[in-house]
Scaffold this active site. Structure first.
Site, PDB file in Angstrom:
ATOM      1  N   HIS A  11      -5.563   3.752  -1.788  1.00  0.00           N
ATOM      2  CA  HIS A  11      -6.892   4.166  -1.339  1.00  0.00           C
ATOM      3  C   HIS A  11      -7.133   5.609  -1.770  1.00  0.00           C
ATOM      4  O   HIS A  11      -6.473   6.521  -1.275  1.00  0.00           O
ATOM      5  CB  HIS A  11      -6.940   4.045   0.196  1.00  0.00           C
ATOM      6  CG  HIS A  11      -8.276   4.340   0.792  1.00  0.00           C
ATOM      7  ND1 HIS A  11      -8.499   4.294   2.150  1.00  0.00           N
ATOM      8  CD2 HIS A  11      -9.465   4.674   0.233  1.00  0.00           C
ATOM      9  CE1 HIS A  11      -9.760   4.582   2.398  1.00  0.00           C
ATOM     10  NE2 HIS A  11     -10.374   4.828   1.251  1.00  0.00           N
TER      11      HIS A  11
ATOM     12  N   THR B  69     -18.867  -1.872  14.807  1.00  0.00           N
ATOM     13  CA  THR B  69     -18.345  -1.281  16.043  1.00  0.00           C
ATOM     14  C   THR B  69     -16.826  -1.397  16.096  1.00  0.00           C
ATOM     15  O   THR B  69     -16.168  -0.611  16.746  1.00  0.00           O
ATOM     16  CB  THR B  69     -18.951  -1.993  17.269  1.00  0.00           C
ATOM     17  OG1 THR B  69     -18.881  -3.391  17.042  1.00  0.00           O
ATOM     18  CG2 THR B  69     -20.371  -1.568  17.508  1.00  0.00           C
TER      19      THR B  69
ATOM     20  N   ARG C  98      -6.832  12.892   0.823  1.00  0.00           N
ATOM     21  CA  ARG C  98      -5.802  13.325   1.777  1.00  0.00           C
ATOM     22  C   ARG C  98      -4.414  12.751   1.477  1.00  0.00           C
ATOM     23  O   ARG C  98      -3.422  13.301   1.907  1.00  0.00           O
ATOM     24  CB  ARG C  98      -6.216  13.021   3.213  1.00  0.00           C
ATOM     25  CG  ARG C  98      -6.090  11.573   3.606  1.00  0.00           C
ATOM     26  CD  ARG C  98      -6.396  11.387   5.077  1.00  0.00           C
ATOM     27  NE  ARG C  98      -7.811  11.626   5.352  1.00  0.00           N
ATOM     28  CZ  ARG C  98      -8.492  11.010   6.324  1.00  0.00           C
ATOM     29  NH1 ARG C  98      -7.881  10.167   7.115  1.00  0.00           N
ATOM     30  NH2 ARG C  98      -9.770  11.250   6.513  1.00  0.00           N
TER      31      ARG C  98
ATOM     32  N   HIS D 182      -4.033  -4.397   7.639  1.00  0.00           N
ATOM     33  CA  HIS D 182      -4.135  -3.231   8.518  1.00  0.00           C
ATOM     34  C   HIS D 182      -3.281  -3.408   9.781  1.00  0.00           C
ATOM     35  O   HIS D 182      -3.516  -4.319  10.560  1.00  0.00           O
ATOM     36  CB  HIS D 182      -5.565  -2.881   8.948  1.00  0.00           C
ATOM     37  CG  HIS D 182      -5.656  -1.461   9.427  1.00  0.00           C
ATOM     38  ND1 HIS D 182      -5.998  -0.414   8.604  1.00  0.00           N
ATOM     39  CD2 HIS D 182      -5.378  -0.907  10.621  1.00  0.00           C
ATOM     40  CE1 HIS D 182      -5.948   0.723   9.278  1.00  0.00           C
ATOM     41  NE2 HIS D 182      -5.563   0.447  10.512  1.00  0.00           N
TER      42      HIS D 182
ATOM     43  N   HIS E 259       0.915   6.106   2.052  1.00  0.00           N
ATOM     44  CA  HIS E 259       1.654   7.026   2.922  1.00  0.00           C
ATOM     45  C   HIS E 259       2.936   7.561   2.294  1.00  0.00           C
ATOM     46  O   HIS E 259       3.551   8.467   2.852  1.00  0.00           O
ATOM     47  CB  HIS E 259       1.837   6.407   4.305  1.00  0.00           C
ATOM     48  CG  HIS E 259       0.500   6.199   4.945  1.00  0.00           C
ATOM     49  ND1 HIS E 259      -0.359   7.256   5.182  1.00  0.00           N
ATOM     50  CD2 HIS E 259      -0.173   5.078   5.300  1.00  0.00           C
ATOM     51  CE1 HIS E 259      -1.489   6.788   5.696  1.00  0.00           C
ATOM     52  NE2 HIS E 259      -1.403   5.464   5.762  1.00  0.00           N
TER      53      HIS E 259
ATOM     54  N   ASN F 253       0.845  -1.193   0.000  1.00  0.00           N
ATOM     55  CA  ASN F 253       0.000   0.000   0.000  1.00  0.00           C
ATOM     56  C   ASN F 253       0.888   1.255   0.000  1.00  0.00           C
ATOM     57  O   ASN F 253       1.705   1.437   0.907  1.00  0.00           O
ATOM     58  CB  ASN F 253      -0.885  -0.043   1.261  1.00  0.00           C
ATOM     59  CG  ASN F 253      -1.861   1.104   1.337  1.00  0.00           C
ATOM     60  OD1 ASN F 253      -1.482   2.239   1.079  1.00  0.00           O
ATOM     61  ND2 ASN F 253      -3.089   0.832   1.705  1.00  0.00           N
TER      62      ASN F 253
ATOM     63  N   ARG G  70      -9.173   8.337  -1.153  1.00  0.00           N
ATOM     64  CA  ARG G  70     -10.168   8.747  -0.156  1.00  0.00           C
ATOM     65  C   ARG G  70     -11.008   9.874  -0.713  1.00  0.00           C
ATOM     66  O   ARG G  70     -10.572  10.633  -1.580  1.00  0.00           O
ATOM     67  CB  ARG G  70      -9.464   9.199   1.129  1.00  0.00           C
ATOM     68  CG  ARG G  70      -8.717   8.071   1.832  1.00  0.00           C
ATOM     69  CD  ARG G  70      -8.266   8.525   3.200  1.00  0.00           C
ATOM     70  NE  ARG G  70      -9.381   8.676   4.095  1.00  0.00           N
ATOM     71  CZ  ARG G  70      -9.742   7.777   5.019  1.00  0.00           C
ATOM     72  NH1 ARG G  70      -9.037   6.683   5.199  1.00  0.00           N
ATOM     73  NH2 ARG G  70     -10.796   7.990   5.773  1.00  0.00           N
TER      74      ARG G  70
ATOM     75  N   GLU H  78      -8.572   0.698  -3.318  1.00  0.00           N
ATOM     76  CA  GLU H  78      -9.415   0.771  -2.111  1.00  0.00           C
ATOM     77  C   GLU H  78     -10.333   1.962  -2.239  1.00  0.00           C
ATOM     78  O   GLU H  78      -9.885   3.072  -2.559  1.00  0.00           O
ATOM     79  CB  GLU H  78      -8.543   0.932  -0.870  1.00  0.00           C
ATOM     80  CG  GLU H  78      -7.876  -0.342  -0.447  1.00  0.00           C
ATOM     81  CD  GLU H  78      -7.066  -0.150   0.816  1.00  0.00           C
ATOM     82  OE1 GLU H  78      -7.053   0.954   1.388  1.00  0.00           O
ATOM     83  OE2 GLU H  78      -6.424  -1.109   1.217  1.00  0.00           O
TER      84      GLU H  78
ATOM     85  N   GLU I 268     -11.297  -9.050   2.788  1.00  0.00           N
ATOM     86  CA  GLU I 268     -10.043  -8.731   3.476  1.00  0.00           C
ATOM     87  C   GLU I 268     -10.402  -8.571   4.944  1.00  0.00           C
ATOM     88  O   GLU I 268     -11.189  -7.687   5.309  1.00  0.00           O
ATOM     89  CB  GLU I 268      -9.419  -7.455   2.914  1.00  0.00           C
ATOM     90  CG  GLU I 268      -8.110  -7.135   3.649  1.00  0.00           C
ATOM     91  CD  GLU I 268      -7.275  -6.054   2.976  1.00  0.00           C
ATOM     92  OE1 GLU I 268      -7.278  -5.976   1.731  1.00  0.00           O
ATOM     93  OE2 GLU I 268      -6.620  -5.304   3.712  1.00  0.00           O
TER      94      GLU I 268
HETATM   95  N1  PXP Z   1      -6.008  -2.982   3.971  1.00  0.00           N
HETATM   96  C1  PXP Z   1      -6.951  -2.024   3.970  1.00  0.00           C
HETATM   97  C2  PXP Z   1      -8.328  -2.384   3.535  1.00  0.00           C
HETATM   98  C3  PXP Z   1      -6.637  -0.709   4.352  1.00  0.00           C
HETATM   99  O1  PXP Z   1      -7.587   0.232   4.328  1.00  0.00           O
HETATM  100  C4  PXP Z   1      -5.303  -0.399   4.688  1.00  0.00           C
HETATM  101  C5  PXP Z   1      -4.903   0.996   5.008  1.00  0.00           C
HETATM  102  O2  PXP Z   1      -5.568   1.504   6.039  1.00  0.00           O
HETATM  103  C6  PXP Z   1      -4.365  -1.431   4.695  1.00  0.00           C
HETATM  104  C7  PXP Z   1      -4.748  -2.713   4.324  1.00  0.00           C
HETATM  105  C8  PXP Z   1      -2.943  -1.193   5.080  1.00  0.00           C
HETATM  106  O3  PXP Z   1      -2.852  -0.890   6.429  1.00  0.00           O
HETATM  107  P1  PXP Z   1      -1.481  -0.369   7.011  1.00  0.00           P
HETATM  108  O4  PXP Z   1      -1.178   0.914   6.316  1.00  0.00           O
HETATM  109  O5  PXP Z   1      -1.775  -0.209   8.465  1.00  0.00           O
HETATM  110  O6  PXP Z   1      -0.447  -1.426   6.737  1.00  0.00           O
END
Ligand code: PXP
Length: 248
Positions: free
Chosen positions: A47, A105, A53, A194, A14, A11, A49, A74, A155
């Site tokens: 992703h 939740t 962002r 995640h 960032h 991913n 968004r 995403e 996922e």
């Molecule tokens: N999978 C999904 C569905 C996500 O939304 C994210 C990012 O929030 C990730 C994986 C990757 O998570 P991380 O950046 O914490 O490794």
């Protein structure tokens, strides 16, 4: 222990977060994606968004055009995002919650509670040949909802497992294992992601039904210290080790 190699989806959100902190072009998430391909990533996850962002529309366009790896897009289940997905036709689309009312939740998509909203959007993506996954909690009700929606992939949200400690973490890992096994019986392909890092990835990667992990924030952070390709290569090695693959 499964010997089947697990896929690593990297991913790059960032990388864009750091770029956007200065508003210019550096560091470029598309360059990060291209290097990830060289470092053994199996796919790229990004992703888009609603508030843009980190990843922006032009990044998605370039990721599809310039990177020789399947893109896992995403997205929130909005008409705007469905239209963007239909325009670019990524390999996969993972539906994630963005607003509070779309979440369970514990933070995954409330696929059960949102059935009527999700059903037509999942159908449109699938009709376009996009592999749809739903980012959900490891919960039987949500798994059944994924089947009812016709999503071929889920996922499972590993956020709680990563945050918890001690016995609570062990219990959450068990919940992930059980949900992964249920995916097997329901015919759902199981991905997880995640919050994964070098410290917590192996137990998850060892779950035999897991076909893919999507990892971002930790890899980007670790790249500051050891370099981007090295950060990915080490994660790949830990995933292979968990699967008993030689060299891992
Ligand atoms: N999978 C999904 C569905 C996500 O939304 C994210 C990012 O929030 C990730 C994986 C990757 O998570 P991380 O950046 O914490 O490794």
């Amino acid at each position: 222990m499964s010997t089947r190699r697990i896929r690593l989806g990297v991913n790059v959100d960032h990388v864009a977060t750091v770029r956007n902190a200065r508003g210019g072009h550096h560091p470029d998430p598309v360059r990060a994606a291209a290097l990830a391909a060289e470092a053994g990533a199996d796919g790229i996850t990004a992703h888009l968004r609603e508030d843009r962002r980190h990843i922006v529309d032009a990044d998605i366009e370039r990721l599809v055009r310039e990177v020789p790896l399947p893109l896992n897009f995403e997205m929130a289940a909005t008409d705007e995002m469905v239209a963007i997905a239909l325009r670019h036709k990524p390999h996969a689309a993972c539906i994630v919650p963005e607003r509070r009312e779309e979440r369970t939740t514990e933070g995954g998509l409330d696929a059960a509670g949102q059935h009527n909203h999700l059903a037509p959007r999942v159908a449109r993506l699938r009709e376009a040949g996009i592999r749809v996954s739903l980012f959900i909690e490891p919960d039987r009700r949500q798994l059944d909802a994924a089947v009812a929606l016709g999503a071929p992939v889920v996922e499972l949200h590993t956020g709680r497992y990563c945050e918890l400690e001690g016995g609570a973490r062990t219990a959450e890992l068990e919940r992930l294992r059980k949900a992964a096994a249920t995916c097997g019986t329901l015919g759902l392909e199981c991905h997880m992601g995640h919050g994964l890092s070098y410290d917590n990835v192996e137990a998850v990667a060892a779950i035999p039904e897991v076909m893919e992990l999507n990892i971002g924030h930790f890899l980007v952070g670790e790249a500051i210290f050891i370099g981007w390709k090295e950060s990915l290569t080490h994660m790949r090695r830990l995933m292979d080790k968990a699967r008993g693959i030689n060299g891992g």
